[in-house]
Write an enzyme that holds these catalytic residues in place. Structure first.
Site, PDB file in Angstrom:
ATOM      1  N   TRP A  84       0.839  -1.205   0.000  1.00  0.00           N
ATOM      2  CA  TRP A  84       0.000   0.000   0.000  1.00  0.00           C
ATOM      3  C   TRP A  84       0.875   1.256   0.000  1.00  0.00           C
ATOM      4  CZ3 TRP A  84      -0.288   4.087   3.433  1.00  0.00           C
ATOM      5  CH2 TRP A  84      -1.373   4.951   3.288  1.00  0.00           C
ATOM      6  N   HIS A  85       2.018   1.151   0.704  1.00  0.00           N
ATOM      7  CA  HIS A  85       2.885   2.325   0.824  1.00  0.00           C
ATOM      8  C   HIS A  85       3.546   2.710  -0.498  1.00  0.00           C
ATOM      9  CE1 HIS A  85       2.485   1.561   5.136  1.00  0.00           C
ATOM     10  NE2 HIS A  85       2.737   2.847   5.261  1.00  0.00           N
ATOM     11  N   GLY A  86       3.762   1.755  -1.354  1.00  0.00           N
ATOM     12  CA  GLY A  86       4.380   2.140  -2.613  1.00  0.00           C
ATOM     13  C   GLY A  86       4.714   0.954  -3.487  1.00  0.00           C
TER      14      GLY A  86
END
Lengths: 481, 321
Positions: free
Chosen positions: A325-327
């Site tokens: 989700w973060h990247g």
């Protein structure tokens, strides 16, 4: 429009005055005004991407309306899929398209086939991961019949785009935030003044701690080979405080700003670096995302209700998805895996709920055992943050191996002395947070502990420190997510 | 709500007073700074009304490193001061001119050193810290700098906030405050001789592009004409000078002739002297430059002496001293 910019310092009072004086006691108009202000706020980043928010809003509003009318299970499921596909589709396209493409190319070339599909030069819309999750929570809750679908499109649009938390959270649940748009909001002095205190503390964390750490962190991470092991270790520690100051600072400003308008957002950080184990850390770090994954992914997967193997696999899924989700980078996935591995022993030994209350609650000092527990937890998270910060997997490995082999035991006093300013600021942060750890934010209890002149002096000091010690004015790290 | 507004206003008023006090304190000490290419020294000479001049030299960095005011003072026996602004074109040079006239008597003659970029537009506010001590409530400065990508409007009206994030960019500040560092003035009568050898600036520029085309900024051209008219009205003698530029650097500019033509046209239209040294032998001697645009100290001394002789002739047949 950054929270730490002059533009926002002008925008906020103007919106505040109009909201409470011009649109006072007119709920619909207040909501409409919040919507307009939020769209203006978002458009100041990039007006082109407003269309994505509007699209997402209309899809979920319509799905909600149809879900209310529909009783047939398969049709309800179909409507849910429409929402999921639209929101996740947008997210995947903008955030992960090139990542998947690059990895496909690598896989094909590994098997001796060279393909050259077209990669796109995509700009990641600010806050897309946050508002898509927020609007998804609405549809899922309506689908689960935990929430009545709204017919008020203005309230719903304002809920999706509420400017204080639009670009970097907290990721609000529709069950908490949406009903607040239905009720008349009255001005509450205590709530507003405490909101201002929280904004002040958030600014300190962002502008003083995070931005000052960022300067050294960038220097150390960008020139890994030039530094000794002890300096690299310091760089990793500084990044731990940078990311905490950056993100929790943003959350504090967002929550404090919302309180000025009579809204209560969920707590997003609860002094995570005072955690005694990893499970506690994850109950205190980015709470809105952790609980989102818990409620909408982990529990539907079966949570901890099945066998131990099933529970472990669910935990891994959650941490990997959270990392992703973060990247769109393998470093985030490894960061997730690493945290899952840290969590594993506690899960097996069933000690993951040992530390629910804040450390040394009601006491001034902590015990030696608690101190060691906190230190070990901090070291583990710091180690994982190296993957989070590194440019790629090789960089992270090079950083960690240099940290160990490149004279880790040799303490470069000169370098540490050079960083004395930022280290002093971090110590100030830790002391203030320690004394405020029983509360929702570090300065909350100030009003009961200090009399007015002392309180004002403290506020002025913080403001002056913010002005004088402010760093380079970097963007919030979480905007890229 | 009333209580909130009352307390907020009280808090902000007190804050304003604190920030104002800090602003005055910090600005006062910053005014003694010799940093930022010595620009603050020049601003201070202007604002302290120290200047009763015969000759004022205007221009960019090419002015402040080319015209040795001391040589002009000695050879012409005329009080001379160099107002060259490092990195800035006429848009900002005009602001300095206006401020100079506001606080000091007008000079008899203005020598304006023109160059390829005099009438071009610069987006960034180069050397922006030089304005810090003078910004508060300074409406005319705000108007002048509003076209640049520099300060926010609020920074001109709310005390101290313009120092936000500047602690490390003002390395001398703490030293100035604690009076630990005694620094010699950077400029002498506004001039700074650069004791440097040829560097790689020009070679680096050539690596980036084959040639460069200067775009004239129409409002700057208009402002320049307005300046000429104002000088005429005030009976200030005006001399345009194109000081030496290394020949390869001149050839690097695609539309050099076109730019020079603008100044020649102004010279014809308003009957102004225009001394063009672009083909002077100095412009062909690389050893007198440290990059394609700037003479080194030796070059500047040779040029200033040459110019002084030429200027003497102009004085003798045109100006009444």
């Amino acid at each position: 429009m950054l929270f730490n910019s002059i533009d926002f310092a002008i925008f906020l009072p103007v919106v505040f005055v109009l909201y409470w004086f011009v649109f006072k006691n007119k709920l619909k108009l207040q909501n409409l005004f919040i919507l307009g202000a939020s769209y203006f706020f978002y458009a100041s980043w990039d007006w082109r991407f407003l269309s994505l928010i509007v699209f997402s809003t209309l899809i979920d509003y319509s799905v909600g309306v149809y879900l209310a009318k529909e009783n047939k299970a398969y049709k309800r499921k179909l409507l849910l899929y429409v929402s999921l596909l639209s929101n996740v589709g947008i997210l995947v396209f903008f955030k992960y398209y090139n990542f998947f493409l690059d990895n496909f190319i690598e896989v094909f070339s590994f098997f001796g086939r060279n393909i050259s599909p077209k990669s796109l030069n995509l700009i990641l819309p600010v806050g897309i991961s946050f508002y898509t999750f927020q609007t998804l929570s609405y549809t899922i809750d309506v689908y689960r019949k935990k929430l009545e679908p709204t017919k008020d499109i203005i309230a719903f649009s304002a809920f999706v785009s509420f400017f204080p938390q639009l670009v970097a959270g907290p990721i609000e649940r529709a069950t908490n935030l949406l009903p607040q748009f239905y009720k008349n909001r009255t001005f509450n002095y205590q709530q507003a003044t405490d909101g201002l205190r929280q904004i002040l503390w958030g600014l300190f964390k962002k502008v003083v701690i995070a931005d000052n750490c960022a300067e050294y962190v960038n220097q150390i991470f960008n020139n890994t080979s030039e530094y000794s092991g002890s300096t690299l270790a310091l760089g990793a520690v500084l990044f731990s405080f940078q990311i905490y100051g950056d993100f929790s600072g943003y959350s504090d400003i967002a929550i404090g700003t919302s309180r000025l308008f009579g809204f209560n957002l969920m707590q997003n950080f609860a002094f995570p670096y005072f955690s005694r184990d990893i499970a506690e850390f994850w109950r205190r770090w980015h709470i809105s995302l952790s609980t989102w994954f818990r409620d909408y992914v982990y529990i539907p997967l079966g949570g901890s209700r099945g066998s131990l193997i099933k529970t472990i696999s669910n935990v891994f899924i959650i941490f990997i998805v959270s990392g992703f989700w973060h990247g769109a980078n393998w470093t985030f996935i490894i960061w997730g895996v690493l945290n899952a591995l840290y969590f594993l022993p506690q899960l097996i030994l069933k000690t993951n709920r040992n530390n629910i209350e804040i450390v040394a609650k009601g006491k001034l000092f902590l015990s030696l055992r608690e101190f060691f527990a906190i230190s070990i937890t901090f070291c583990l998270t710091t180690l994982a943050w190296v993957f989070f910060r590194a440019e790629n997997f090789n960089h992270a490995i090079a950083y960690l191996s240099s940290m160990i082999t490149n004279g880790a035991s040799y303490l470069d006093i000169n370098i540490y002395w050079q960083y004395k300013g930022v280290i002093g600021l971090i110590i100030t942060l830790i002391i203030i947070e320690w004394f405020g750890r029983d509360n929702k934010h570090a300065l909350e209890a100030l009003v009961t502990k200090l009399n007015r002149p002392l309180r004002y002096t403290f506020y002025y000091l913080i403001i002056l420190v913010i002005i004088w010690y402010s760093g380079k004015g970097e963007e919030f790290i979480y905007f890229q997510f | 709500m009333r209580r909130f507004i009352k307390n907020s206003l009280l808090f902000l008023c007190l804050l304003y007073v604190i920030l104002l006090a800090l602003d005055i304190y910090l600005s006062k000490y910053l005014k003694s700074s010799h940093e930022f290419s010595g620009e603050i020294e020049v601003w201070e000479d202007i604002y302290k009304s120290n200047l009763d001049l015969d000759v004022a030299i205007y221009g960019s960095s090419r002015a402040f490193v080319h015209f040795n005011s001391q040589i002009l003072n000695d050879s012409l026996r005329l009080s001379t001061y160099n107002f060259g602004v490092d990195g800035h074109n006429f848009w900002l040079q005009y602001y300095r001119h206006k401020e100079y006239l506001k606080y000091n008597p007008a000079p008899k003659t203005i020598i304006i050193a023109v160059d390829m970029f005099s009438l071009a537009k610069r987006e960034d506010l180069y050397n922006q810290h030089q304005f810090l001590p003078y910004m508060l409530w300074n409406h005319s400065l705000r108007e002048t700098l509003s076209d640049y990508d520099g300060y926010h409007s609020a920074e001109y009206y709310i005390p101290f906030i313009r120092y936000f994030g500047k602690r490390k960019k003002l390395p001398l500040l703490s030293a100035i405050i604690s009076n630990k560092k005694q620094v010699k003035p950077y400029r002498n009568l506004g001039y700074r001789g650069m004791d440097r050898k040829w560097n790689k600036d020009f070679e680096n520029a050539k690596k980036k592009m084959k040639s460069y085309e200067v775009k004239q900024h129409k409002p700057s051209v208009n402002l320049f004409e307005k300046f000429i008219v104002e000088c005429k009205e005030m009976n200030i003698n005006l001399v345009l000078v194109y000081s030496p530029q290394y020949i390869e650097g001149q050839n690097f500019i695609k539309n050099k002739e076109e730019v020079v033509k603008v100044f020649e046209n102004f010279s014809d239209k308003y009957n102004l002297e225009f001394l063009n040294y672009s083909n002077n032998k100095i412009s062909f001697d690389k050893s007198l430059f440290y990059n394609s645009n700037h003479l080194n100290k030796t070059g500047a001394d040779i040029f200033t002496s040459t110019f002084a002789n030429d200027f003497k002739k102009i004085i003798s047949y045109r100006f009444d001293y």
